[in-house]
Design a protein around this motif. Structure first.
Motif, PDB file in Angstrom:
ATOM      1  N   PRO A   9      63.067  41.057 -74.352  1.00  0.00           N
ATOM      2  CA  PRO A   9      63.514  41.725 -73.119  1.00  0.00           C
ATOM      3  C   PRO A   9      64.748  42.575 -73.391  1.00  0.00           C
ATOM      4  N   LEU A  10      64.686  43.829 -73.011  1.00  0.00           N
ATOM      5  CA  LEU A  10      65.771  44.765 -73.257  1.00  0.00           C
ATOM      6  C   LEU A  10      66.401  45.175 -71.934  1.00  0.00           C
ATOM      7  N   SER A  11      67.705  45.113 -71.871  1.00  0.00           N
ATOM      8  CA  SER A  11      68.414  45.428 -70.646  1.00  0.00           C
ATOM      9  C   SER A  11      68.397  46.924 -70.377  1.00  0.00           C
ATOM     10  N   GLN A  12      68.249  47.284 -69.101  1.00  0.00           N
ATOM     11  CA  GLN A  12      68.367  48.669 -68.659  1.00  0.00           C
ATOM     12  C   GLN A  12      69.573  48.840 -67.732  1.00  0.00           C
ATOM     13  N   ASP A  13      70.508  47.897 -67.790  1.00  0.00           N
ATOM     14  CA  ASP A  13      71.677  47.937 -66.918  1.00  0.00           C
ATOM     15  C   ASP A  13      72.590  49.105 -67.284  1.00  0.00           C
ATOM     16  N   ARG A  14      73.315  49.593 -66.266  1.00  0.00           N
ATOM     17  CA  ARG A  14      74.212  50.729 -66.443  1.00  0.00           C
ATOM     18  C   ARG A  14      75.596  50.391 -65.904  1.00  0.00           C
ATOM     19  N   GLN A  15      76.593  51.094 -66.414  1.00  0.00           N
ATOM     20  CA  GLN A  15      77.956  50.930 -65.924  1.00  0.00           C
ATOM     21  C   GLN A  15      78.626  52.291 -65.856  1.00  0.00           C
ATOM     22  N   ARG A  16      79.338  52.523 -64.742  1.00  0.00           N
ATOM     23  CA  ARG A  16      80.101  53.752 -64.570  1.00  0.00           C
ATOM     24  C   ARG A  16      81.563  53.391 -64.324  1.00  0.00           C
ATOM     25  N   ASP A  17      82.446  54.132 -64.964  1.00  0.00           N
ATOM     26  CA  ASP A  17      83.886  53.864 -64.846  1.00  0.00           C
ATOM     27  C   ASP A  17      84.618  55.133 -64.450  1.00  0.00           C
ATOM     28  N   ARG A  18      85.614  54.956 -63.578  1.00  0.00           N
ATOM     29  CA  ARG A  18      86.535  56.024 -63.225  1.00  0.00           C
ATOM     30  C   ARG A  18      87.938  55.425 -63.239  1.00  0.00           C
ATOM     31  N   ASP A  19      88.723  55.775 -64.245  1.00  0.00           N
ATOM     32  CA  ASP A  19      90.067  55.219 -64.403  1.00  0.00           C
ATOM     33  C   ASP A  19      91.088  56.349 -64.374  1.00  0.00           C
ATOM     34  N   ALA A  20      92.153  56.164 -63.614  1.00  0.00           N
ATOM     35  CA  ALA A  20      93.214  57.167 -63.538  1.00  0.00           C
ATOM     36  C   ALA A  20      94.551  56.472 -63.361  1.00  0.00           C
ATOM     37  N   PHE A  21      95.585  57.029 -63.973  1.00  0.00           N
ATOM     38  CA  PHE A  21      96.924  56.518 -63.723  1.00  0.00           C
ATOM     39  C   PHE A  21      97.940  57.638 -63.910  1.00  0.00           C
ATOM     40  N   VAL A  22      99.074  57.444 -63.250  1.00  0.00           N
ATOM     41  CA  VAL A  22     100.245  58.295 -63.422  1.00  0.00           C
ATOM     42  C   VAL A  22     101.419  57.368 -63.695  1.00  0.00           C
ATOM     43  N   GLN A  23     102.145  57.623 -64.768  1.00  0.00           N
ATOM     44  CA  GLN A  23     103.278  56.769 -65.107  1.00  0.00           C
ATOM     45  C   GLN A  23     104.475  57.633 -65.504  1.00  0.00           C
ATOM     46  N   ALA A  24     105.657  57.077 -65.313  1.00  0.00           N
ATOM     47  CA  ALA A  24     106.889  57.796 -65.631  1.00  0.00           C
ATOM     48  C   ALA A  24     107.908  56.802 -66.166  1.00  0.00           C
ATOM     49  N   ARG A  25     108.795  57.297 -67.010  1.00  0.00           N
ATOM     50  CA  ARG A  25     109.884  56.460 -67.517  1.00  0.00           C
ATOM     51  C   ARG A  25     111.135  57.307 -67.687  1.00  0.00           C
ATOM     52  N   TYR A  26     112.266  56.653 -67.509  1.00  0.00           N
ATOM     53  CA  TYR A  26     113.559  57.347 -67.537  1.00  0.00           C
ATOM     54  C   TYR A  26     114.571  56.432 -68.213  1.00  0.00           C
ATOM     55  N   GLN A  27     115.432  57.042 -69.026  1.00  0.00           N
ATOM     56  CA  GLN A  27     116.457  56.268 -69.728  1.00  0.00           C
ATOM     57  C   GLN A  27     117.759  57.060 -69.731  1.00  0.00           C
ATOM     58  N   ARG A  28     118.889  56.351 -69.517  1.00  0.00           N
ATOM     59  CA  ARG A  28     120.185  57.043 -69.466  1.00  0.00           C
ATOM     60  C   ARG A  28     121.296  56.115 -69.955  1.00  0.00           C
ATOM     61  N   ASP A  29     122.205  56.701 -70.726  1.00  0.00           N
ATOM     62  CA  ASP A  29     123.424  56.011 -71.131  1.00  0.00           C
ATOM     63  C   ASP A  29     124.507  56.320 -70.106  1.00  0.00           C
ATOM     64  N   LEU A  30     125.126  55.274 -69.557  1.00  0.00           N
ATOM     65  CA  LEU A  30     126.157  55.447 -68.529  1.00  0.00           C
ATOM     66  C   LEU A  30     127.566  55.432 -69.107  1.00  0.00           C
ATOM     67  N   GLY A  31     127.669  55.266 -70.395  1.00  0.00           N
ATOM     68  CA  GLY A  31     128.985  55.201 -71.024  1.00  0.00           C
ATOM     69  C   GLY A  31     128.887  54.424 -72.313  1.00  0.00           C
ATOM     70  N   GLU A  32     130.028  53.899 -72.751  1.00  0.00           N
ATOM     71  CA  GLU A  32     130.055  53.144 -73.994  1.00  0.00           C
ATOM     72  C   GLU A  32     129.426  51.759 -73.853  1.00  0.00           C
ATOM     73  N   VAL A  33     129.350  51.251 -72.616  1.00  0.00           N
ATOM     74  CA  VAL A  33     128.898  49.864 -72.417  1.00  0.00           C
ATOM     75  C   VAL A  33     127.489  49.798 -71.845  1.00  0.00           C
ATOM     76  N   TRP A  34     127.218  50.515 -70.771  1.00  0.00           N
ATOM     77  CA  TRP A  34     125.972  50.325 -70.032  1.00  0.00           C
ATOM     78  C   TRP A  34     124.943  51.424 -70.326  1.00  0.00           C
ATOM     79  N   SER A  35     123.676  50.992 -70.391  1.00  0.00           N
ATOM     80  CA  SER A  35     122.522  51.891 -70.438  1.00  0.00           C
ATOM     81  C   SER A  35     121.492  51.354 -69.459  1.00  0.00           C
ATOM     82  N   VAL A  36     120.730  52.267 -68.832  1.00  0.00           N
ATOM     83  CA  VAL A  36     119.728  51.844 -67.857  1.00  0.00           C
ATOM     84  C   VAL A  36     118.409  52.551 -68.153  1.00  0.00           C
ATOM     85  N   ALA A  37     117.325  51.952 -67.677  1.00  0.00           N
ATOM     86  CA  ALA A  37     115.993  52.536 -67.840  1.00  0.00           C
ATOM     87  C   ALA A  37     115.145  52.152 -66.643  1.00  0.00           C
ATOM     88  N   GLY A  38     114.242  53.031 -66.266  1.00  0.00           N
ATOM     89  CA  GLY A  38     113.304  52.768 -65.181  1.00  0.00           C
ATOM     90  C   GLY A  38     111.901  53.166 -65.582  1.00  0.00           C
TER      91      GLY A  38
END
Length: 665
Positions: free
Chosen positions: A270-299
């Motif tokens: 027996p051979l399968s005739q099953d099918r699959q359809r995919d629709r994948d989407a994403f939007v991503q962002a990243r940010y990094q900053r040095d605030l001085g000699e001590v602190w750094s932040v990222a989002g």
């Protein structure tokens, strides 16, 4: 994408040698400042691989689960922990959702990647997100930021690949440098493949009276076709001394056949005739900053949408009822982290992540589950002479809500996951490293709520990892290098979730193994030699994994190797680079495995050895440059299976051409 594991690496976009030398890790790189040195494949070596899944097989401690064919599911399992314990990150943001944590590596192309890195255990780096501490192992795909030389403001490339299985795959790339310093990269590709291939299958069983019965035949794998479209767009902000940012948009759409397992029933196949359809989407962002000699932040932030449609055609049974299932997963993720440089010897990292997932479907009596996840982490990095160490504490909070009958119900889980990592440098190029870590994962939406798939009685997995390793660079001179890496580890898992396909790649059976103990060793030797214009390289890896089922002392499975984990496996890559020519030979070896923890002869899978080859050449023309590449997979035409009853293709090839015209600005 499902077929990239064989093909899409053939669509290698052109990067000239001077561009490779110019590439540098951006300040926002996800692996920048890592205390732990990962296994890594650079952009030059990625070009020789036939796909992402094939490249990852070169890592020690990795087992690739491949269901065969150009569209077959490809997942990675590190140190017997399961693919759900391996976090896959694109540019530092995880590719996962509560619907299905088994990330299909075949959906991602090698084109445009600067490196692929594997952290077996805890990754520790600057401004790390809280979610990155939760994975038992992590696979990082780093995109190559556009590089512009000679005063150019545009790069352009056209590629096309063609080969076995009636495969055709065109692609295109455009990069632009804005006057303010921002960079734009847009790429895309289409893959069309019939997917059919012949294979040899045999199955003989011996009965108690000594008689032998079975079959030995050659068949054609059908319903393996795949058509997919992939588009990506990335925008990189101008690098300054204090900040950097990037935004990435991604879309993938495909339609494929699910060929199912090969088995004999009632005088027929027996051979399968099953099918699959995919629709994948994403939007991503990243940010990094040095605030001085001590602190750094990222989002970091990400919005994603995944739509899966499953079409069930009865297997040669007209009386069967067809099915058309639609699942739509919506996900939103946000992360904030901050690092304080308290002193020259102490850094503290704080991170908070939150994610919400919701699964929708058009099925009757569906649970419509939602999951709110929160990760809170504090970590420290100490540096004292030759010693570096990190201690972290991660708190995970999960809140599920789902429809039960006519009422909305809820469930909650909390977990505390500490980790400890150290690295000690001694003389003569020798260093020792190790870690101890606890990981925890909830069953996914697929595990719990999919119609015909889920098992609502599943318990969460709990894993404890301990590792001790050494790195020794014996020789490191100009053009010559010899290095060794060893790791010895022990993993303990409770309530390990085992997923086994049933009649096809959509219908799965999930169950818990009460207790699993893993004792393993990874050994790596890396050698390179330069002689004039010739560079010779050799990379050998060996893995030993004794992964034992300790759930029920009175059962047949007690003390048996868990499903699909070999005791011995390894790979060997040999390469020669001369004046723009490069050739590679890659051997993969896998010992015998079992389909259940009851290690009986009837459940044994044969060991196998395969050989892949690749040859490439870069040509410089007056109007631009051309990259040529020929890839041969399974050159010895071995008949083998990675997953029981899912035969792999024999010898196949892919020829690719990439043209990069000189742009006039």
């Amino acid at each position: 994408m499902g077929l990239a594991s064989i093909l899409l690496s053939a669509l290698t976009f052109c990067v000239t040698p001077d561009q490779v030398d110019t590439l540098r890790p951006a300040a926002i790189s996800a692996t920048y400042g890592s205390l732990v040195v990962p296994q890594r494949i650079s952009s030059g070596d990625l070009k020789t691989a036939s796909g992402l899944s094939e490249a990852i097989r070169r890592f020690a401690g990795v087992q690739l689960r491949d269901y065969g064919g150009v569209g077959g599911l490809k997942t990675v399992n590190v140190r017997s922990l399961g693919s759900e314990h391996t976090g896959v990150f694109i540019d530092g943001i995880q590719v996962d959702n509560a619907q299905n944590m088994q990330v299909d590596l075949g959906r991602f192309s090698l084109e445009g990647l600067s490196s692929v890195s594997l952290f077996s255990g805890q990754k520790v780096s600057h401004l790390q997100s809280a979610k990155e501490y939760s994975s038992a192992s992590s696979l990082y795909l780093e995109s190559a930021e556009p590089v512009f030389t000679g005063g150019k403001r545009d790069n352009f490339a056209l590629g096309i690949g063609a080969g076995s299985f009636m495969t055709l795959s065109p692609s295109a790339l455009w990069e632009h440098l804005f006057r303010g310093g921002s960079k734009l990269k847009i790429s895309g590709g289409v893959v069309s493949s019939g997917g059919r291939y012949r294979f040899h299958v045999k199955d003989f069983r011996q009965f108690p009276d000594g008689s032998l019965a079975g079959y030995d035949t050659v068949m054609t794998r059908t319903n393996c076709d795949l058509t997919s479209v992939r588009t990506e767009a990335s925008l990189y902000g101008p690098l300054s001394g204090k900040s950097s940012w990037s935004v990435k948009a991604y879309f993938y759409g495909s339609g494929r056949g699910l060929p199912g397992p090969v088995y004999k029933r009632a005088g027929d196949y027996p051979l399968s005739q099953d099918r699959q359809r995919d629709r994948d989407a994403f939007v991503q962002a990243r940010y990094q900053r040095d605030l001085g000699e001590v602190w750094s932040v990222a989002g970091r932030a990400k919005l994603s949408y995944n739509h899966l449609e499953y079409l069930d055609y009865p297997e040669l049974m007209p009386q069967g009822t067809p099915a058309d299932y639609n699942y739509r997963n919506h996900s939103a993720y946000a992360s904030a982290s901050a690092m304080a440089k308290v002193s020259d010897w102490l850094k503290v990292n704080l991170a908070q992540d939150i994610q919400y997932d919701y699964l929708d479907s058009d099925l009757r009596d569906f649970a419509y589950p939602g999951r709110l996840s929160s990760w809170s982490c504090v970590s420290t990095m100490f540096h004292a002479g030759a010693l570096d160490l990190s201690v972290s504490a991660l708190y995970l909070s999960l809140r599920d809500s789902f429809l039960s009958g006519e009422r909305r119900s809820s469930a909650a889980r909390d977990a505390f996951m500490p980790s400890f990592v150290f690295k000690l440098k001694v003389s003569y190029g020798l260093s020792f490293n190790g870690f101890a870590k606890r990981s925890f994962r909830m069953p996914t939406f697929n595990d719990l709520y999919y119609t015909t798939v889920g098992a609502k009685t599943l318990e969460p997995e709990d894993a404890v990892q301990v590792d001790l390793g050494a790195d020794w660079t014996v020789v490191k001179t100009r053009g010559n290098r010899l290095a060794f890496k060893t790791d010895f580890y022990r993993n303990q898992l409770r309530n390990k979730i085992i997923a086994v396909p049933t009649s096809n790649q959509f219908r799965w059976s999930m169950y818990n193994l009460g207790k699993v103990e893993v004792l393993g060793a990874d050994l790596t030797a890396d050698y390179s030699l330069r002689s004039g214009k010739t560079v010779f390289g050799a990379l050998a890896r060996y893995t030993f994994q004794r992964s034992i089922d300790k759930s029920d002392r009175g059962s047949l499975s007690w003390g048996g190797q868990i499903p699909y984990i070999p005791l011995h496996s390894g790979s060997l890559n040999l390469s020669v680079d001369y004046s723009g020519w490069r050739s590679d030979l890659t051997f993969f070896a896998m010992g015998d495995r079992y389909t259940t923890s009851a290690n009986l002869p009837a459940y044994r899978l044969e060991p196998w050895l395969t050989l892949d080859a690749a040859i490439s050449k870069s040509l410089s023309l007056r109007s631009g440059s051309i990259d040529l590449k020929l890839t041969l997979r399974n050159l010895l035409d071995r008949q083998y299976e990675i997953v029981d009853n899912y035969p792999m293709p024999g010898t196949s090839f892919m020829l690719s051409v990439c043209y990069c015209p000189n742009m006039i600005n």
